[in-house]
Design a protein around this motif. Structure first.
Motif, short mmCIF file in Angstrom:
data_model
loop_
_atom_site.label_atom_id
_atom_site.label_comp_id
_atom_site.label_asym_id
_atom_site.label_seq_id
_atom_site.Cartn_x
_atom_site.Cartn_y
_atom_site.Cartn_z
N GLU A 49 -0.38 -8.94 13.41
CA GLU A 49 -0.14 -9.50 12.21
C GLU A 49 0.46 -10.98 12.07
O GLU A 49 0.60 -11.59 10.95
CB GLU A 49 0.32 -8.50 11.05
CG GLU A 49 -0.49 -7.45 10.71
CD GLU A 49 -1.66 -7.57 9.95
OE1 GLU A 49 -1.65 -8.23 9.15
OE2 GLU A 49 -2.72 -6.90 10.40
N LYS A 63 -5.99 -13.67 2.75
CA LYS A 63 -5.01 -12.71 2.85
C LYS A 63 -4.61 -11.86 1.66
O LYS A 63 -4.24 -10.91 1.45
CB LYS A 63 -3.78 -12.90 3.58
CG LYS A 63 -2.84 -11.99 3.94
CD LYS A 63 -3.34 -11.31 5.25
CE LYS A 63 -2.28 -10.29 5.58
NZ LYS A 63 -2.68 -9.33 6.67
N GLU A 113 4.08 -13.73 9.82
CA GLU A 113 2.91 -13.36 9.13
C GLU A 113 2.30 -14.23 8.07
O GLU A 113 3.27 -15.32 7.74
CB GLU A 113 3.54 -11.93 8.42
CG GLU A 113 3.79 -10.78 9.36
CD GLU A 113 4.08 -9.64 8.50
OE1 GLU A 113 3.70 -9.47 7.31
OE2 GLU A 113 4.68 -8.69 9.16
N GLU A 145 1.71 -14.46 5.15
CA GLU A 145 2.49 -14.65 3.82
C GLU A 145 3.74 -15.52 3.82
O GLU A 145 4.44 -15.77 3.09
CB GLU A 145 2.93 -13.28 3.37
CG GLU A 145 1.76 -12.00 2.92
CD GLU A 145 1.16 -11.57 4.26
OE1 GLU A 145 1.69 -11.78 5.17
OE2 GLU A 145 0.14 -10.59 3.83
#
Length: 132
Positions: free
Chosen positions: A15, A131, A107, A109
């Motif tokens: 990830e 995402k 990641e 995010e």
């Protein structure tokens, strides 16, 4: 204005994606900005070959180059780049910084915490949208 054709690797390890920080440079608008690693395509090579070579040269790392992700044309004040990004997989997380000053495995995010080079922002935005 001069246009430079470059390739960029969006390198996944699970990830996490590799984000690298450019070294200080004469151009304030790219100096110390984060980017996806890569570099110029030479006359005798394909984009994928250029990407594999650049990642070996810049990071002493091997990758598996997958499909093309997004092509971005961005005009900086002194030059324009045509950047072809590819989805890649890390064969191993170990790397050596030869040209960059920092590397982070984040990641998607977490991307917004970094100060990205303007040409990389459309790629960051697309990854984040997909995402979400």
């Amino acid at each position: 204005m001069k246009e430079i054709e470059v390739v960029a690797a969006i390198i996944f390890d699970g990830e996490h994606v590799l984000c690298v920080q450019r070294a200080p440079s004469k151009y304030a608008y790219t100096s110390l900005k984060y980017e996806f690693p890569g570099g110029k395509v030479e006359a005798n090579e394909t984009q994928k070959e250029a990407l594999e070579r650049e990642i070996k040269e810049e990071l002493s790392m091997s990758i598996i180059v997958g499909s093309e992700y997004l092509t971005v044309r961005h005009s900086y004040p002194d030059f324009t780049i045509l950047m072809h990004s590819y989805l890649c997989i890390a064969t191993d997380r170990s790397l050596v910084l030869h040209e960059h000053v920092d590397a982070k495995w984040l990641e998607i995010e977490e991307f917004k915490q970094l100060d990205w080079a303007a040409a990389d922002v459309p790629i960051v935005d697309k990854l984040m949208e997909e995402k979400a």
